[in-house]
Enzyme design. Sequence first.
Site, short mmCIF file in Angstrom:
data_model
loop_
_atom_site.label_atom_id
_atom_site.label_comp_id
_atom_site.label_asym_id
_atom_site.label_seq_id
_atom_site.Cartn_x
_atom_site.Cartn_y
_atom_site.Cartn_z
CG ASP A 1 -2.19 7.48 0.25
OD1 ASP A 1 -1.39 8.41 0.12
OD2 ASP A 1 -3.07 7.20 -0.59
CG ASP B 1 -1.97 2.38 6.52
OD1 ASP B 1 -2.22 1.99 5.35
OD2 ASP B 1 -2.47 3.42 7.00
CG ASP C 1 -1.89 1.13 1.25
OD1 ASP C 1 -2.49 1.41 0.21
OD2 ASP C 1 -2.03 1.77 2.31
#
Length: 344
Positions: free
Chosen positions: A29, A226, A27
């Site tokens: 961001d 995250d 990922d």
Amino acid sequence: MSRSAVRTRPEGSERPLSEAYDTALLDLDGVVYAGGAAIGHAVKSLGTARDGGMRLAYVTNNALRTPDAVAAHLTELGIAAAASDVVTSAQAVARLIAEQLPTGSRVLVIGGEGLRVALRERGLTPVESAEDEPAAVVQGFGGPDLPWGRFAEASYAIARGVPWFASNTDLTIPGARGIAPGNGAAVEVVRIATGATPQVAGKPLPPMHRETVLRTGAERPLVVGDRLDTDIEGAFNGSVDSLLVLTGVTDGARLLAAPPHHRPTYVDADLRGLLTGQPEVSPAGDEGFRCGGWTAAAGGGVLRLEGDGEALDGLRALCAAAWTAAGEGACELDGGKALARLGL
């Protein structure tokens, strides 16, 4: 671990994760960057993993930018990347639409250039108005300056019975100044106005996982993210292993309360976790779990923690105690004091 099994503790790995897996599905961001700036240790860790033979693929639910733009940004940060290394939810939703509509169909775009490029790649024609007689509406993150009138345009078309697609439904997105509304919040605006429900392509749903596998050819992938409700759940849905890094939206309390489909295989502070093995979490006594110098247990409505050492080892032990106590549900035990002791 199979999808049907209930994870009750983080796993260990004697080998560095960059050697145990052939491809990291990263990922962006909250993992690689936040607000456009590289997250601490990301650039060096990714370079070392890549130099050691691990393929890096950047998988993002953010449909705003094109793969070329994302790759250029990564390169500016010091991370060598090509457009072919980037997989976006815009690409996944464009494939989903193309499978349901004839080539050349008009699609009303509520979002950024990433959606338009992905639609053209699939032989579809982006349009800007409900009066352009679109055969579908697609909605993706359009950045903080997306005009309110775009939501109205989508609503007009959807009210006429046009099918509605969304790149993703992440409610929030991390930025340099904190957590901001994501595409999911914008989707809710249109949902409230129309009463309709979109077909969604992005993580954690299968279209995104399928798009990633088709584009990367990964055989032993490791999802790195995250967010529990997109990255980790997406890995669960795809029956692949995952690494949660604590550089984005997930904190210790959310992790301890995670239901089975939100429990990562591994937990680490940041992307340095790709370059190391992972410590074992083992039973300690009748009810406890040990990791490093810490022992955690559940009882009396709370999670207890004893010992000392690396804070992450304490968190891993707490995860084992919390997830075991919760079983197939979400842990409701109070872990506040234990997390405070770890500074998490």
